[in-house]
Design an enzyme around this catalytic site. Structure first.
Site: not given
Ligand code: NI
Length: 470
Positions: A294-295, A345, A349, A436
């Site tokens: 993620d991210d 995503h 955020h 991540h």
């Molecule tokens: Ni995230």
């Protein structure tokens, strides 16, 4: 003297005349009545068809039991090239043939009309009908016909016709059957289709939103053109129904796993059924894991992770932030080119339940567009930041919302050793592991994680591939 014979013959002639007129009249009436009842379509067939000389051939397709009939015109003034399937089922065959003949007839009649108007001009008009066959779950076959008519090479009309067939039951099925004849399911389904059309980045330039609203009302007939292909439901819209006619027919696909709760039980993913009945197929006993990152993307960490995954021939899923995709489009493209799954995503955020509906959709659609612009492909899944979501948000977002089953806590400890320990401690079959791709420690831990999992016999798959088993 001349009067007498005439007067004597008079009544006979009159009678004969009246009788023959009456007979003629009744014959005409009879003819008209019978012609009205069933003569109309017949006379159309016979008017057009025998005029065109064509060659009809039959060959096997790659699917056992399905033959391909080709009908190709030998008349260069009325060119056509038609292909359609033929199977054992006469009812199926007659429905297909009826469709093919109607299309052909309309085209030939049109050509004759045009010819009467302006004869002598050379034209390269033509009709082609081709079809694709998609098999699903062994017994379901989708036949998707594409019908193209070109006139003077420029004006092109394209039509789609689909037939969904249950080979085992020998039945043509409609969308109603697929959704279990449930009007509540239809409503939700229509909403999903509408949301998908309005948020799909590839369609934003073409679709007309007012038309989309009309074309996605919860009415069965509006979703009659569909196919099932690669575990996706494809829905087709006719030329001009949701976009300008010159853009042709438009189709979208929604994964069956996303639609699973709406589907009639026999169409819910096979794996779930196998899960219900223990000791199912070998497929179900396989060990698999979905790694998720993620991210990102991140200019160094993501690249290092991609290299490591490649070494283990592992597929993973990357839930990207739109803002970072915009910043590092080439890294996003590399993720896609390496065959990994792309996930949305959000843009910045945020905690979605704290936002308005409009803000949520903004977070979603801007990221959809960024991913599409960078990779030429849409994200297939969505993950809400912090896993914070609600039923209402899931309803609005037209993609599978995917959380995780193992949190490596890499964002917290930023320690490779602890990440590996976390995986070893919590590992279970069909796990979705959260990591991540913005922390160096995560990239550093990955070789040991992949080594451990592959020695344990796990196959590395994308989240979309693992969802049916969960
Ligand atoms: Ni995230």
């Amino acid at each position: 003297m001349e009067h007498t014979p005439r007067k004597k013959r008079g009544p006979w002639i009159d009678l004969a005349l009246i009788t023959s007129i009456l007979t003629l009249l009744s014959l005409i009436i009879l003819f008209l009545v019978s012609d009205d009842e069933n003569g109309f379509s017949k006379s159309q067939i016979t008017a057009a068809e025998p005029l065109i000389d064509s060659t009809i051939t039959k060959e096997n397709s790659t699917f056992p039991g399905i033959h391909i009939i080709s009908d190709i015109s030998n008349d260069h003034k009325v060119p056509f090239s038609i292909q359609y399937p033929q199977i054992e089922d006469e009812k199926f065959n007659s429905i297909i043939e009826e469709y093919i003949q109607a299309s052909k007839r309309a085209y030939i009649n049109d050509m004759h009309k045009d010819k009467n108007k302006d004869s002598g001009t050379t034209r390269s008009d033509g009709l082609t009908i081709q079809f694709d066959t998609y098999q699903h779950d062994n017994k379901y076959f989708s036949f998707v016909f594409t019908e193209r008519i070109s006139k003077n090479t420029e004006e092109i009309k394209t039509k789609i016709k689909t037939v969904f067939y249950d080979m085992e039951a020998g039945k043509i099925l409609d969308i109603r059957t697929l959704l279990g004849e449930d009007t509540k399911s239809l409503e939700t389904f229509a909403n999903h289709v509408r949301a998908r059309l309005k948020t799909s980045p590839s369609l934003q330039k073409t679709i007309q939103k007012e038309k989309v609203d009309l074309a996605t009302e919860p009415r069965w007939i509006l979703f009659d053109q569909f196919a099932v292909h690669n575990d996706d439901l494809l829905i087709y819209f006719d030329e001009g129904t949701i976009a300008p006619a010159e853009d042709g027919p438009i189709s979208i696909n929604i994964s069956l796993s996303f639609l699973n709760p709406l589907l009639a039980s026999e169409f819910q993913t096979q794996m779930i059924e196998a899960e219900k009945a223990p000791g199912g197929q070998a497929e179900d006993q396989k060990k698999r894991v979905a790694l998720t990152f993620d991210d990102g993307p991140h200019p160094q960490v993501t690249l290092q992770i991609l290299q490591c995954l490649e070494k283990y021939k592992a597929k993973a899923t990357f839930f990207m932030l739109g803002s970072r995709v915009q910043q590092y489009p080439d890294i996003a493209l590399k993720v896609k080119n390496n065959g990994h799954e792309l996930g949305n995503h959000t843009w910045s955020h945020p905690i979605l339940p704290k936002l308005t509906e409009a803000q949520i959709m903004q977070e979603f659609t801007t990221t959809e567009k960024a991913i599409f612009d960078a990779t030429g492909q849409e994200a297939t899944v969505f993950r809400p930041p912090y896993g914070a979501t609600s039923e209402a948000i899931n309803q609005k977002i037209p993609k599978d919302s995917v959380l995780w089953s193992i949190d490596t806590l890499d964002w917290k400890h930023k320690n490779a050793e602890k990440l590996i320990a976390q995986v070893k401690q919590h590992m279970h079959n069909n796990a979705i592991i959260l990591m991540h791709d913005i922390h160096q420690s995560t990239a550093d831990a990955l070789p040991a994680v992949l080594d451990f999992l592959s020695k344990e016999g796990y196959e590395f798959v994308t989240v979309s591939e693992i969802l049916p088993y969960r």
